[in-house]
Design a protein around this motif. Sequence first.
Motif, PDB file in Angstrom:
ATOM      1  N   GLU A 184      11.287  86.521  56.607  1.00  0.00           N
ATOM      2  CA  GLU A 184       9.824  86.395  56.591  1.00  0.00           C
ATOM      3  C   GLU A 184       9.188  87.725  56.985  1.00  0.00           C
ATOM      4  O   GLU A 184       9.568  88.319  57.991  1.00  0.00           O
ATOM      5  CB  GLU A 184       9.377  85.299  57.570  1.00  0.00           C
ATOM      6  N   ASP A 219       4.838  83.832  53.837  1.00  0.00           N
ATOM      7  CA  ASP A 219       3.855  83.132  54.669  1.00  0.00           C
ATOM      8  C   ASP A 219       2.501  83.581  54.148  1.00  0.00           C
ATOM      9  O   ASP A 219       2.183  84.768  54.180  1.00  0.00           O
ATOM     10  CB  ASP A 219       4.037  83.490  56.149  1.00  0.00           C
ATOM     11  N   HIS A 222       0.313  86.148  55.887  1.00  0.00           N
ATOM     12  CA  HIS A 222       0.911  87.452  56.231  1.00  0.00           C
ATOM     13  C   HIS A 222       0.666  88.500  55.151  1.00  0.00           C
ATOM     14  O   HIS A 222       1.620  89.113  54.635  1.00  0.00           O
ATOM     15  CB  HIS A 222       2.416  87.284  56.483  1.00  0.00           C
ATOM     16  N   HIS A 246       5.605  79.531  53.856  1.00  0.00           N
ATOM     17  CA  HIS A 246       4.885  78.993  55.014  1.00  0.00           C
ATOM     18  C   HIS A 246       3.439  78.949  54.583  1.00  0.00           C
ATOM     19  O   HIS A 246       2.797  79.991  54.444  1.00  0.00           O
ATOM     20  CB  HIS A 246       5.060  79.910  56.237  1.00  0.00           C
ATOM     21  N   ASP A 292       3.033  76.188  57.968  1.00  0.00           N
ATOM     22  CA  ASP A 292       3.102  76.914  59.245  1.00  0.00           C
ATOM     23  C   ASP A 292       1.668  77.125  59.711  1.00  0.00           C
ATOM     24  O   ASP A 292       0.999  78.053  59.250  1.00  0.00           O
ATOM     25  CB  ASP A 292       3.829  78.257  59.083  1.00  0.00           C
TER      26      ASP A 292
HETATM   27 MN    MN Z   1       5.317  81.734  59.330  1.00  0.00          MN
END
Ligand code: MN
Length: 395
Positions: A184, A219, A222, A246, A292
Amino acid sequence: MNGRQTERVMQRLDSFRIELPSWGFSNTGTRFGKYLQPAAALTIEEKFSDAAQVHRLTGACPTLALHVLWDLPNGAADVAQIATLAARHGVAPGSINPNLFEDQRYKFGSFGNPDASVRQHALQHARDSVDIARRLTSRDVVLWFADGSNYPGTANIRRRKAWFEEHLAAVHGDLTGDQRMLVEYKPFEPAFYHTDIADWGMALSFARAAGPRARVLVDTGHHYQSQNIEQIVAWLLAGEMLGGFHFNDRRYADDDLTLGSIDPFQVFRIFHEILFFEWESGTRADIAYMIDQSHNLKGKIEAMIQTVMRAQELYAKAALVDYDRLASAQARCQLVEAESVLQDAFSSDVRPAIAEWRRTHGLPPDPLAAFNESGYLERITADRGGRTSATSSYA
Ligand code: MN
Ligand code: LRH
């Protein structure tokens, strides 16, 4: 929507599964504080119980992601208890997340720490997490690192890269069966000058170097503000290196807001790239869909049910894209035609078809309403209220 379209939505929902994060049920906050909710889950049993509610009402969340230090504080010694809880609540252990950021010794990093004994400690925790995953028959180990630096000149970025390659390869070496490691990336926070795995390219490079069981995890929180996430998804699909997601939403940075609350079209575009790839390649992308999020203000179970319903809705819309029409418009550079193929799908009201899918699966047509009528929240508020939970750790 016509019958054929309704059928496509029903078919797609049959296989759509999204994993819940255990930490999404407990009290979380920001650096400016944590607002405690009396019904929040404190124990791993409560996290499984709350996840079971979401699965019971949506039929789409059979697994729960676990964070090793928060959910298995005694490591492998907690495996039997987790297996018992999973069986009791009908939710299987999902991806295993080592915690390589909270321990004091990780101040200057984990795999990237100049102190070899700290790197060794971090590696051992990651390897123990692979072992826990095997014992729980969990397939994926998700590796996220807070590693980086806050000031220019304070870190040897090339040397840290070499340490990461060495340790990620070691973790990869422990994987067996169909296990995978998902790398990740995150551009910043908690590090604010450089982050050792800052973007998809770095994660891809590390995953490729680690070995054939390594993939990249996207994610959605991100990314830099104007980054085209679905282009990253298309690239990783083309390279068969996309391992999972995520999902959350954001307005500014890694805000961990509920999926589709700020930019639902973003999630639709991501799902579209995946389903378009599957249509064109005739293959099924081997992707782990996971949530997430941290529900700092919303009721945690409510927000989780809302998230799953939104994910199903946006996935169903993406399933309505007319690929023949799209491919032909793209080939003829018919821009408006091609664009409207996506917009037609995005503007379709798929909710009646989803409600029908729920009815045919013995599920409540409106899971959120069913939850609010279930009395579950009142019950756990009474059972759990009046406790004080730690206000220090993240979850
Ligand atoms: Mn995450
Ligand atoms: C880091 C992250 C990572 C988790 C944590 C809870 O921002 O996305 O996936 O370990 O959140």
